[in-house]
Design an enzyme around this catalytic site. Structure first.
Site, PDB file in Angstrom:
ATOM      1  N   ASP A  14       0.864  -1.175   0.000  1.00  0.00           N
ATOM      2  CA  ASP A  14       0.000   0.000   0.000  1.00  0.00           C
ATOM      3  C   ASP A  14       0.904   1.230   0.000  1.00  0.00           C
ATOM      4  OD1 ASP A  14      -2.100   1.774   0.214  1.00  0.00           O
ATOM      5  OD2 ASP A  14      -2.741   1.104   2.194  1.00  0.00           O
ATOM      6  N   ASP A 109      -2.763   2.520  -6.051  1.00  0.00           N
ATOM      7  CA  ASP A 109      -1.764   2.593  -4.982  1.00  0.00           C
ATOM      8  C   ASP A 109      -1.676   1.355  -4.108  1.00  0.00           C
ATOM      9  OD1 ASP A 109      -4.221   3.033  -3.702  1.00  0.00           O
ATOM     10  OD2 ASP A 109      -3.332   4.381  -2.240  1.00  0.00           O
ATOM     11  N   GLU A 110      -2.312   0.271  -4.498  1.00  0.00           N
ATOM     12  CA  GLU A 110      -2.172  -0.943  -3.687  1.00  0.00           C
ATOM     13  C   GLU A 110      -2.386  -2.192  -4.525  1.00  0.00           C
ATOM     14  OE1 GLU A 110      -5.171  -1.765  -0.626  1.00  0.00           O
ATOM     15  OE2 GLU A 110      -6.387  -0.174  -1.499  1.00  0.00           O
TER      16      GLU A 110
END
Length: 182
Positions: A14, A109-110
């Site tokens: 993350d 983003d993850e």
């Protein structure tokens, strides 16, 4: 007891305050300042993400920007640049795919990675996660938090424990006691 060779090793990565971190990386004048990426406060805009400096004041994703300004009058509002964020995200995913083809992106983003077998030949998920964090930092200048566990659910929980720039491992032999603690 689980055999290390058969236990899955899942890493959840993350990126830390992703949009705000990209803005702070690219605009030195924003570094160390409370930053919120999102819409205009007078047009019902919301916070997409907030830097850790803004989070100290209670500014979080999904709150109205007008409220965020009341919480943090010194807040710097930046309009999102999704073209730039996608470019950074592609860099990060390329790093993941060099390590394992088993990558499941959740957003820009993850992502989850099954690193049970990986191109680095690492037997410990923790070692893979540490190296991934280093590769991401070297390629993008950004930090990421990682969680390592035998399943996705626990890996995601683990990645949020020591943010920013954290690394948390829930070993297979600790899963039962960990679940009891929840």
């Amino acid at each position: 007891m689980n055999d290390v060779s058969t236990t899955r090793r899942i890493v959840h990565i993350d990126m830390d305050a992703f949009y705000a971190s990209v803005e702070q990386r690219d605009k030195p004048e924003l570094r160390g300042r409370p930053v919120a990426v999102g819409g205009d406060p007078d047009k019902r805009g919301v916070v997409a993400t907030a830097s850790y400096e803004a989070r100290v004041f209670g500014v979080r994703s999904a709150i109205p920007m007008a409220w965020a300004i009341r919480l943090c009058p010194a807040l710097v509002i930046v309009h999102p640049d999704f073209v730039r964020y996608r470019a950074v995200s592609r860099q990060v995913v390329e790093i993941f795919r060099r390590v394992t083809p088993l990558v499941e992106p959740l957003s820009m983003d993850e992502a989850y990675l099954d690193v049970t077998r990986n191109s680095w030949g690492e037997s410990l998920g923790m070692s893979v996660a540490r190296r991934l964090k280093e590769e991401i930092k070297g390629a993008t200048g950004l930090t990421a938090s990682a969680g390592v566990a035998p399943n996705k659910f626990l890996a995601k929980i683990a990645s949020s424990w020591q943010k920013p720039d954290g690394l948390t491992v829930i070993a297979p032999e600790r899963v039962e006691s960990f679940l009891q603690e929840l």
